[in-house]
Enzyme design. Structure first.
Site, PDB file in Angstrom:
ATOM      1  N   PRO A 138     -10.291  32.876  38.664  1.00 14.98           N
ATOM      2  CA  PRO A 138     -10.895  34.219  38.887  1.00 14.98           C
ATOM      3  C   PRO A 138     -11.249  35.209  37.675  1.00 14.98           C
ATOM      4  O   PRO A 138     -10.659  36.230  37.573  1.00 14.98           O
ATOM      5  CB  PRO A 138      -9.906  34.841  39.852  1.00 14.98           C
ATOM      6  CG  PRO A 138      -8.528  34.240  39.370  1.00 14.98           C
ATOM      7  CD  PRO A 138      -8.962  32.972  38.961  1.00 14.98           C
ATOM      8  N   CYS A 139     -12.099  34.707  37.063  1.00 14.60           N
ATOM      9  CA  CYS A 139     -12.643  35.444  35.581  1.00 14.60           C
ATOM     10  C   CYS A 139     -13.268  36.869  36.279  1.00 14.60           C
ATOM     11  O   CYS A 139     -13.435  37.682  35.359  1.00 14.60           O
ATOM     12  CB  CYS A 139     -13.572  34.828  34.710  1.00 14.60           C
ATOM     13  SG  CYS A 139     -15.030  34.214  35.704  1.00 14.60           S
ATOM     14  N   HIS A 140     -13.726  37.112  37.507  1.00 12.89           N
ATOM     15  CA  HIS A 140     -14.291  38.165  38.216  1.00 12.89           C
ATOM     16  C   HIS A 140     -13.362  39.406  37.994  1.00 12.89           C
ATOM     17  O   HIS A 140     -13.596  40.519  38.123  1.00 12.89           O
ATOM     18  CB  HIS A 140     -14.937  37.811  39.526  1.00 12.89           C
ATOM     19  CG  HIS A 140     -13.976  37.397  40.605  1.00 12.89           C
ATOM     20  ND1 HIS A 140     -13.596  36.357  40.452  1.00 12.89           N
ATOM     21  CD2 HIS A 140     -13.446  38.281  41.429  1.00 12.89           C
ATOM     22  CE1 HIS A 140     -12.588  36.124  41.793  1.00 12.89           C
ATOM     23  NE2 HIS A 140     -12.512  37.428  42.256  1.00 12.89           N
TER      24      HIS A 140
END
Length: 181
Positions: A138-140
């Site tokens: 989850p780089c968001h």
């Protein structure tokens, strides 16, 4: 072709995502129309000594099903086997990204601090940007130090959509977590 990466386009509510599997693991869940699409594709194909071919595999079916459930608010965790394709440093950053709790955000500086390298914020941000397994990694959930959204491979609107989606289902998963104790 003997060595291939099977790819499939998943149509998410916030943009098309290119899924890719190699040897029973997901190696790609990336925004189909990101600016660095060809760079990411070349890196993965070169490292795995494989070329893309369209199709469906059990891993892609599982990833698609889990993405459907994620977007409908049914799950907040994934259990698809992942194959990171990048440098040792990038893989270290991507592994740490997986520890960011659902619906939480942290800054690039906080991420660098968690990795024990607070002066490497720019390198950590670059590794974050090279992540080719979005959502599952989850780089968001990484934002600017000011609390504002920063760049994202899927675009600003997709990043905002994912953060809003998770925040809208956070209470449900908090209750489920309490019930499962």
């Amino acid at each position: 072709m003997l060595n291939s990466i099977t790819t499939y386009t998943y149509h998410s509510p916030c943009g098309d995502i290119l899924l890719g599997s190699h040897n029973s693991s997901l190696c790609l869940c990336d925004w189909k129309y990101r600016k660095t699409r060809s760079t990411i594709d070349k890196r993965i194909q070169h490292a795995l000594k494989a070329e893309y071919c369209e199709g469906i595999t059990p891993v892609i079916e599982s990833a698609s099903h889990q993405l459907d459930r994620y977007f409908s608010g049914e799950i907040c965790r994934f259990d698809v086997p992942l194959l990171f394709v990048g440098t040792e440093f990038q893989q270290r950053v991507w592994t740490e990204l997986r520890h960011i709790p659902y619906a939480a955000t942290i800054s690039y500086l906080q991420l660098a601090e968690l990795l024990g390298i607070p002066k490497a914020v720019r390198a950590v941000a670059n590794a974050n940007g090279a992540n080719a397994i979005s959502i599952f990694v989850p780089c968001h959930r990484v934002i600017g130090a000011s609390g504002k959204l920063t760049g994202y491979a899927g675009g600003f609107n997709a990043k905002q959509f994912l953060i809003n989606l998770e925040c809208s289902h956070k209470d449900h998963f908090d209750v489920m977590h309490q019930l499962n104790r």
